[in-house]
Scaffold this active site. Structure first.
Site, PDB file in Angstrom:
ATOM      1  N   CYS A 132       0.833  -1.212   0.000  1.00 14.68           N
ATOM      2  CA  CYS A 132       0.000   0.000   0.000  1.00 14.68           C
ATOM      3  C   CYS A 132       0.861   1.253   0.000  1.00 14.68           C
ATOM      4  O   CYS A 132       1.354   1.689   1.048  1.00 14.68           O
ATOM      5  CB  CYS A 132      -0.930  -0.011   1.214  1.00 14.68           C
ATOM      6  SG  CYS A 132      -2.000   1.430   1.275  1.00 14.68           S
ATOM      7  N   CYS A 141      -0.565   4.108   2.119  1.00 16.33           N
ATOM      8  CA  CYS A 141      -0.389   3.951   3.573  1.00 16.33           C
ATOM      9  C   CYS A 141       1.068   4.185   3.982  1.00 16.33           C
ATOM     10  O   CYS A 141       1.337   4.802   5.005  1.00 16.33           O
ATOM     11  CB  CYS A 141      -0.770   2.550   4.034  1.00 16.33           C
ATOM     12  SG  CYS A 141      -2.211   1.846   3.254  1.00 16.33           S
ATOM     13  N   ASP A 142       2.005   3.673   3.204  1.00 15.72           N
ATOM     14  CA  ASP A 142       3.401   3.607   3.669  1.00 15.72           C
ATOM     15  C   ASP A 142       4.385   4.496   2.901  1.00 15.72           C
ATOM     16  O   ASP A 142       5.544   4.601   3.297  1.00 15.72           O
ATOM     17  CB  ASP A 142       3.906   2.154   3.591  1.00 15.72           C
ATOM     18  CG  ASP A 142       3.107   1.240   4.506  1.00 15.72           C
ATOM     19  OD1 ASP A 142       2.621   1.729   5.536  1.00 15.72           O
ATOM     20  OD2 ASP A 142       2.967   0.044   4.186  1.00 15.72           O
TER      21      ASP A 142
END
Ligand code: NAP
Length: 314
Positions: free
Chosen positions: A138, A141-142
């Site tokens: 992701c 997300c990261d």
């Protein structure tokens, strides 16, 4: 041990992503007593997409924002929502189907399976070991953890190319490693990535091992034409090689294709009476938010019609 609460519904929708929420809008509006359950929070995969620019009518919209709108729309029709419910067992057969979760036993006349899909794994050494320590599925997300670092994205579809370009907001360099020499991604995404100076494509290559100490340090790739191995110094590896269906507890209980996706007809009926399927978890030529939403509408209407016909038969 406390007894689980038993709840009765006309339809239980498994999965609260775009397919499930859309189905809920149609079954709720069709006056079916509807429950929607999800193993996680509602919103499904698009909640993790930074932006969507191909959902009709919106031009550009955040994935999370779009899914909030889907949920608010389903709320209007009195749908009962159950988040954070891991499915422990399902019985799809008979007139009343049962779904057991950690907290409840749902009894329902129909089920709409809209459980979506999850990122496919590379299946190489180091992938599991370095999960969350350099391996991520992701970018949204990261990505921010990779400021001024070097990352590798694996794949040649829309997800790889778009998320690769997104990662250049943080990373100083992004390799996109593809097993062929032409991309599967659509042309507009390709053009943007080709024009991005921080993106370097590595063609005809597959990853074979992720190495490091505490965190990812290296990715070993192999050229499939020359069989030559190359070591790339990277801090992160983002596999974007497609999806596999979320069919835990369903596997073997319903007709599936060889990859596990659920088979259905044009009305999204499965091989089991009263069980419908919608979105990424089914056999389909295109997995998009708009197709998932359309599926939800078809499956929702099919469930309403099925129960109307049942009443006629009684
Ligand atoms: P995808 O389109 O199925 O592409 C997967 C890519 O990974 C392909 O390029 C494939 O190579 C490669 N691949 C598969 N298995 C591999 C393996 N074991 N090792 C190395 N490479 C492997 O998947 P996706 O990009 O995740 O997209 C899924 C769906 O969502 C598609 O319908 C896509 O259009 C859609 N999507 C759309 C958008 C958008 O429109 N904005 C954004 C993201 C996703 P080959 O090409 O050689 O098969």
């Amino acid at each position: 041990m406390t007894e689980k609460e038993v709840l009765d519904f006309d339809t239980v929708i498994l999965g609260g992503g775009p397919a499930g929420m859309s189905a809920a809008i149609y079954t709720g509006r069709g006056e079916l007593k509807t429950a929607i359950i999800d193993i996680s929070m509602f919103g499904g995969q698009p909640s993790n997409y930074l932006e969507l620019e191909n959902y009709p009518g919106f031009g550009l919209i955040g994935g999370f924002e779009l899914m909030e709108k889907f949920e608010a729309h389903a709320d209007k029709f009195g749908v009962e929502k159950f988040s954070l419910q891991e499915i422990l067992d399902i019985n799809l057969n008979g007139e009343i189907k049962t779904i057991e979760t950690g907290d409840y036993i749902f009894k329902s006349k129909t089920i709409i399976i809209a459980t979506g899909a999850k990122p496919r794994k590379l299946g190489i050494k180091g992938e599991q070991e370095f999960l969350s320590r350099g391996v991520s599925y992701c970018a949204v997300c990261d990505g921010a953890f990779y400021k001024d670092k070097v990352v590798a994205v694996i794949g040649g579809g829309n997800a790889a190319v778009e998320e690769g370009a997104y990662l250049t907001k943080f990373a100083k360099k992004v390799y996109i490693i593809h097993r062929r020499d032409t991309l599967r991604a659509d042309k507009i995404a390709q053009q943007r990535a080709f024009q991005n100076e921080k993106v370097e494509f590595i063609w005809d290559s597959v990853p074979v091992e992720i190495q490091g100490d505490k965190l990812v340090e290296k990715l070993i790739i192999k050229n499939v034409k020359t069989d030559k191995f190359t070591e790339l110094e990277v801090n992160g590896v983002f596999p974007y090689i497609g999806f596999s269906p979320n069919v835990e507890q369903l596997d073997g209980k319903i007709e599936q294709d060889e990859q596990g996706f659920i088979c259905c007809n044009a009305n999204l009926e499965t091989n089991i009476d009263g069980v419908f399927v919608a979105g990424d978890v089914r056999v389909t030529p295109l997995r998009q938010v708009v197709t998932a939403a359309a599926d939800g509408a078809v499956a929702g209407c099919a469930a309403v019609k099925y129960l109307e016909n049942q009443k006629v038969r009684v």
